[in-house]
Design a protein around this motif. Structure first.
Motif, PDB file in Angstrom:
ATOM      1  N   ALA A 162      -2.702  -0.878  -7.550  1.00 20.40           N
ATOM      2  CA  ALA A 162      -2.713  -1.985  -8.589  1.00 20.40           C
ATOM      3  C   ALA A 162      -2.219  -3.142  -8.336  1.00 20.40           C
ATOM      4  O   ALA A 162      -2.016  -3.519  -6.383  1.00 20.40           O
ATOM      5  N   PRO A 163      -3.093  -4.255  -9.175  1.00 19.39           N
ATOM      6  CA  PRO A 163      -2.721  -5.526  -8.081  1.00 19.39           C
ATOM      7  C   PRO A 163      -1.391  -5.905  -7.437  1.00 19.39           C
ATOM      8  O   PRO A 163      -0.136  -5.467  -8.155  1.00 19.39           O
ATOM      9  N   LEU A 164      -1.846  -6.427  -6.696  1.00 18.21           N
ATOM     10  CA  LEU A 164       0.210  -7.038  -5.678  1.00 18.21           C
ATOM     11  C   LEU A 164       0.651  -7.994  -6.354  1.00 18.21           C
ATOM     12  O   LEU A 164      -0.568  -9.188  -6.234  1.00 18.21           O
ATOM     13  N   ILE A 165       1.688  -8.481  -6.619  1.00 18.20           N
ATOM     14  CA  ILE A 165       1.895  -9.225  -7.129  1.00 18.20           C
ATOM     15  C   ILE A 165       3.305 -10.568  -6.125  1.00 18.20           C
ATOM     16  O   ILE A 165       3.448 -11.349  -6.681  1.00 18.20           O
ATOM     17  N   SER A 166       3.519 -10.225  -5.381  1.00 13.22           N
ATOM     18  CA  SER A 166       4.595 -10.442  -4.656  1.00 13.22           C
ATOM     19  C   SER A 166       3.565 -11.663  -3.855  1.00 13.22           C
ATOM     20  O   SER A 166       2.991 -10.360  -3.142  1.00 13.22           O
ATOM     21  N   SER A 167       4.533 -12.502  -2.664  1.00 15.46           N
ATOM     22  CA  SER A 167       3.954 -13.364  -1.545  1.00 15.46           C
ATOM     23  C   SER A 167       3.881 -12.427  -0.740  1.00 15.46           C
ATOM     24  O   SER A 167       3.164 -12.669   0.017  1.00 15.46           O
ATOM     25  N   ASP A 168       4.725 -11.444  -0.422  1.00  8.56           N
ATOM     26  CA  ASP A 168       5.162 -10.656   0.318  1.00  8.56           C
ATOM     27  C   ASP A 168       4.654  -9.546   0.819  1.00  8.56           C
ATOM     28  O   ASP A 168       3.662  -9.114   2.172  1.00  8.56           O
ATOM     29  N   ASP A 169       3.095  -9.115  -0.468  1.00  7.13           N
ATOM     30  CA  ASP A 169       2.418  -8.031  -0.289  1.00  7.13           C
ATOM     31  C   ASP A 169       1.785  -9.034   0.800  1.00  7.13           C
ATOM     32  O   ASP A 169       0.117  -7.982   0.724  1.00  7.13           O
TER      33      ASP A 169
END
Length: 124
Positions: free
Chosen positions: A103-110
């Protein structure tokens, strides 16, 4: 290393295509994302794509106008931006995550790696 290009000044309703060239890693295994930050606002996700291009994510305000894609043979991710609006004005950043997920990552922390950013200005 991530290097963005393609930003600039465009009139409302116009189009731009951002590119992000990656080097120094296994690009084909990285999830990639485009973020943006407008003056006085927090950085926000614009679009994300999995390592296999099997899944993409778009924030609601760009759905139907922006398209994220990648070419693993060129180690490059793209953001095609159509029907641009003044509220799209921001510095756009490319980001890479070392961990490919389904799944695409949507948090900048990732994300682990960031480009220097490219300015997009949409005039009304």
């Amino acid at each position: 290393q991530l290097v963005e290009s393609g930003g600039g000044l465009v009139q409302a309703g116009g189009s731009l295509r951002l590119s992000c060239a990656a080097s120094g890693g296994t690009f084909s295994m990285y999830n990639m994302g485009w973020f943006r930050q407008a003056p006085g606002k927090e950085r926000e996700i614009v679009a994300g794509i999995t390592w296999s291009s099997g899944s993409t994510y778009y924030r609601d305000s760009v759905k139907g106008r922006f398209i994220i894609s990648r070419d693993n043979t060129k180690n490059t991710v793209y953001l095609q931006m159509n029907s641009l609006k003044p509220e799209d004005t921001a510095v756009y950043y490319c980001a890479a995550s070392r961990f490919g997920t389904i799944a695409p990552l949507i948090s900048s922390d990732d994300y682990d790696y960031w480009g220097q950013g490219t300015q997009v200005t949409v005039s009304s």
